[in-house]
Design an enzyme around this catalytic site. Structure first.
Site, PDB file in Angstrom:
ATOM      1  N   GLU A  27      -8.857   1.571  -2.810  1.00  0.00           N
ATOM      2  CA  GLU A  27      -9.059   1.513  -1.398  1.00  0.00           C
ATOM      3  C   GLU A  27     -10.304   2.254  -0.899  1.00  0.00           C
ATOM      4  O   GLU A  27     -10.478   3.398  -0.742  1.00  0.00           O
ATOM      5  CB  GLU A  27      -7.861   2.554  -0.749  1.00  0.00           C
TER       6      GLU A  27
ATOM      7  N   ASP B 121       2.207   2.057   3.998  1.00  0.00           N
ATOM      8  CA  ASP B 121       1.448   3.216   3.838  1.00  0.00           C
ATOM      9  C   ASP B 121       2.205   4.424   3.709  1.00  0.00           C
ATOM     10  O   ASP B 121       1.568   5.516   4.100  1.00  0.00           O
ATOM     11  CB  ASP B 121       0.614   3.250   5.299  1.00  0.00           C
TER      12      ASP B 121
ATOM     13  N   HIS C 210       0.940  -1.200  -0.007  1.00  0.00           N
ATOM     14  CA  HIS C 210      -0.142  -0.075   0.077  1.00  0.00           C
ATOM     15  C   HIS C 210       0.800   1.227   0.002  1.00  0.00           C
ATOM     16  O   HIS C 210       1.573   1.401   0.849  1.00  0.00           O
ATOM     17  CB  HIS C 210      -0.931   0.072   1.229  1.00  0.00           C
TER      18      HIS C 210
ATOM     19  N   HIS D 132      -2.412  -2.982   4.657  1.00  0.00           N
ATOM     20  CA  HIS D 132      -1.650  -2.082   5.327  1.00  0.00           C
ATOM     21  C   HIS D 132      -2.366  -2.119   6.719  1.00  0.00           C
ATOM     22  O   HIS D 132      -3.069  -1.314   7.223  1.00  0.00           O
ATOM     23  CB  HIS D 132      -1.469  -0.945   4.703  1.00  0.00           C
TER      24      HIS D 132
ATOM     25  N   HIS E 206     -13.170   1.711   3.324  1.00  0.00           N
ATOM     26  CA  HIS E 206     -12.268   2.727   4.171  1.00  0.00           C
ATOM     27  C   HIS E 206     -12.805   2.953   5.372  1.00  0.00           C
ATOM     28  O   HIS E 206     -13.506   1.911   6.058  1.00  0.00           O
ATOM     29  CB  HIS E 206     -11.822   3.920   3.206  1.00  0.00           C
TER      30      HIS E 206
ATOM     31  N   HIS F 286      -8.859  -1.810   7.263  1.00  0.00           N
ATOM     32  CA  HIS F 286      -9.974  -0.794   7.473  1.00  0.00           C
ATOM     33  C   HIS F 286     -11.380  -1.575   7.819  1.00  0.00           C
ATOM     34  O   HIS F 286     -12.369  -0.781   8.162  1.00  0.00           O
ATOM     35  CB  HIS F 286     -10.043   0.093   6.053  1.00  0.00           C
TER      36      HIS F 286
ATOM     37  N   ASP G 272       0.329   5.292  -1.155  1.00  0.00           N
ATOM     38  CA  ASP G 272      -0.441   6.658  -1.417  1.00  0.00           C
ATOM     39  C   ASP G 272       0.174   7.644  -2.377  1.00  0.00           C
ATOM     40  O   ASP G 272      -0.468   8.711  -2.420  1.00  0.00           O
ATOM     41  CB  ASP G 272      -1.153   7.112  -0.315  1.00  0.00           C
TER      42      ASP G 272
HETATM   43 ZN   LIG Z   1      -5.604   3.118   4.501  1.00  0.00          ZN
END
Ligand SMILES: [Zn+2]
Ligand SMILES: *[C@@H]1O[C@H](CO)[C@@H](O)[C@H](O)[C@H]1NC(C)=O
Ligand SMILES: *[C@@H]1O[C@H](CO)[C@@H](O)[C@H](O)[C@H]1NC(C)=O
Ligand SMILES: *[C@@H]1O[C@H](CO)[C@@H](O)[C@H](O)[C@H]1NC(C)=O
Ligand SMILES: *[C@@H]1O[C@H](CO)[C@@H](O)[C@H](O)[C@H]1NC(C)=O
Ligand SMILES: *[C@@H]1O[C@H](CO)[C@@H](O)[C@H](O)[C@H]1NC(C)=O
Length: 423
Positions: free
Chosen positions: A152, A315, A47, A246, A179, A225, A49
């Site tokens: 996600e 992450d 993961h 993650h 999420h 999540h 971003d």
């Molecule tokens: Zn996340």
């Protein structure tokens, strides 16, 4: 304040202060050994971003000089750092915030998938666009970074099997079921902190069909999540292993985003995978953390679920605080060196680096092949369960269609408007 209370924090402080020394003393041998292993078995991270940063910082304009991924210095991730960190595979997160649910979630998801595809094609000497486990292996051979797409948040499909399938065709290979918000068909982790109310008690019957359709398509199910009950429901019904892309270990830091031991046992039974999150708040349950804490999570998951259940999901670029020693994506070899120092075997390290994810991915592909004669899911979400004012009701019966008009309109006015339009 008793002396025992003083001793605890002091001891913690001392460990924190000692870690650079530990790493330094053992660096020469273990760092070299880590890099030697990673040269052949590069790391696959679950993961990252960066795509969200590209949206926030540049509105996805990759042509901007500042957005050059070689020179980029406002992020945890850039091309030289990926190289230094021996990253050989990356699930880029196509993340859209919960705020977009029932608004422009689908559009924004498409845009984030598009920006991932564009970075992959813009830097072909670095990235290899990947949709299959064999592509990842090929990228390893070519010394490139396999570039994969993870969506996600289940709100990205807007409760539609058609959208789920379309995202698969655009290259989505995992989807995080929620999420930090419920979807109409699955509960998120905030239910376990009593911040959110349970709506589906885990996975609803529609959610069970989402899992079934993901198994049929060959999309890895991601349980980062989601609520505890959603984890249990999915681990009970999924025909393929799943990942936590993650998430860390709840026994080490009791945060609801982390995975508790009873779920780790299910992870073992289903040959699933937990890719450890580096976010300080999930690692040490505080604002400060270091790489020793992260290694504790990896050790714990290995002890409870086995070396087949461990991976990395840093992450990066999705969090504001990262542990000392793991500040950006170039730092992974430090962590591998620490695992070697803790007597992880070369085989176990390779499992965590890449082989566990490849095993899960291959199994997901195999299950998809086995289910290839099954029909696609068709039964739509009930119109009444969809919220927001943005949807038309085509395909649903006309009477439910009135629901798309603002509820505050008196029915006489509605009828009047309809009459006007018909006339
Ligand atoms: Zn996340
Ligand atoms: C970051 O990159 C920009 C160019 O994109 C450059 O002007 C700036 O000096 C760099 N900053 C640092 C700290 O390297
Ligand atoms: C990014 O910057 C590097 C170094 O200046 C340059 O060689 C490269 O061509 C640039 N890449 C793109 C896609 O603009
Ligand atoms: C697991 O799923 C089966 C149906 O596939 C169901 O009968 C059973 O109760 C479930 N077990 C748990 C613990 O949820
Ligand atoms: C996990 O599962 C495997 C079989 O899939 C088993 O061999 C192993 O002992 C289990 N537990 C641990 C902690 O590895
Ligand atoms: C690693 O193994 C060696 C030799 O068996 C042992 O002396 C050492 O204490 C172990 N280290 C850790 C951190 O467990």
């Amino acid at each position: 304040m008793g002396s025992s209370q003083l001793w605890g924090p002091n001891r913690v402080m001392r460990t924190w202060q000692l870690w650079p020394l530990l790493v330094f003393c053992t660096a020469a041998s273990f760092i070299d050994e880590a890099k030697k292993i990673m040269e052949n078995t590069a790391l696959i991270d679950g993961h990252n971003d960066l795509p969200w940063q590209l949206l926030k910082q540049f509105n996805n304009r990759l042509e901007l000089k500042e957005a050059n991924l070689t020179l980029l210095n406002t992020t945890h991730t850039n091309i030289p750092k990926l190289r230094e960190g021996f990253v050989g595979g990356q699930f880029w997160s196509a993340y859209v915030p919960c705020e977009t649910q029932n608004k422009d979630a689908v559009k924004r998801t498409l845009e984030q998938i598009d920006v991932i595809q564009r970075i992959c094609r813009k830097y072909p000497e670095t990235f290899k666009c990947a949709t299959k486990s064999s592509d990842v292996k090929q990228a390893f051979q070519e010394k490139k970074v396999a570039s994969l797409i993870g969506v996600e948040g289940g709100h990205s499909i807007d409760s539609s099997f058609g959208v789920l399938r379309a995202l698969y065709h655009l290259g989505m290979r995992y989807m995080t079921l929620t999420h930090s918000c419920n979807t109409p068909w699955a509960d998120n982790w905030l239910v376990d902190t009593e911040t959110d109310k349970p709506e589906s008690n885990g996975l609803s019957p529609f959610g069970q069909r989402v899992v079934k359709e993901m198994n049929r398509l060959g999309v890895i199910i991601d349980l980062a999540h989601v609520s505890l009950k959603t984890m249990q429901d999915v681990l009970n019904i999924s025909q393929a292993p799943v990942i936590f892309s993650h998430s860390s270990a709840f026994s080490i830091c009791a945060h609801r985003r982390n995975v508790p031991d009873d779920v780790l046992k299910l992870v073992n039974e289903t040959q699933s995978l937990v890719m450890v999150n580096f976010y300080n708040d999930y690692v040490s349950c505080g604002a400060q953390a270091n790489l020793i804490h992260v290694a504790d999570h990896l050790d714990h998951i290995k002890r409870i679920a086995g070396s087949g259940a461990v991976g990395f999901g840093g992450d990066y670029d999705g969090v504001t605080r990262l542990p000392e020693g793991l500040e950006d994506v170039s730092k992974y070899p430090n962590l591998i060196a620490e695992l070697l120092r803790r007597n992880w075997t070369e085989e176990e390290v390779k499992q965590a680096l890449a082989n566990n994810l490849l095993r899960v991915f291959e199994k997901v592909e195999e299950v998809s092949r086995q289910l290839s004669l099954d029909s696609p899911e068709e039964e739509p979400m009930e119109y009444q369960k969809l919220e927001g004012q943005c949807r038309t009701s085509y395909g649903y019966s006309v009477s439910t269609g009135f629901r798309s008009l603002p509820g505050i309109l008196p029915s006489t006015l509605v009828l009047g408007l309809l009459y006007f339009q018909l006339a």
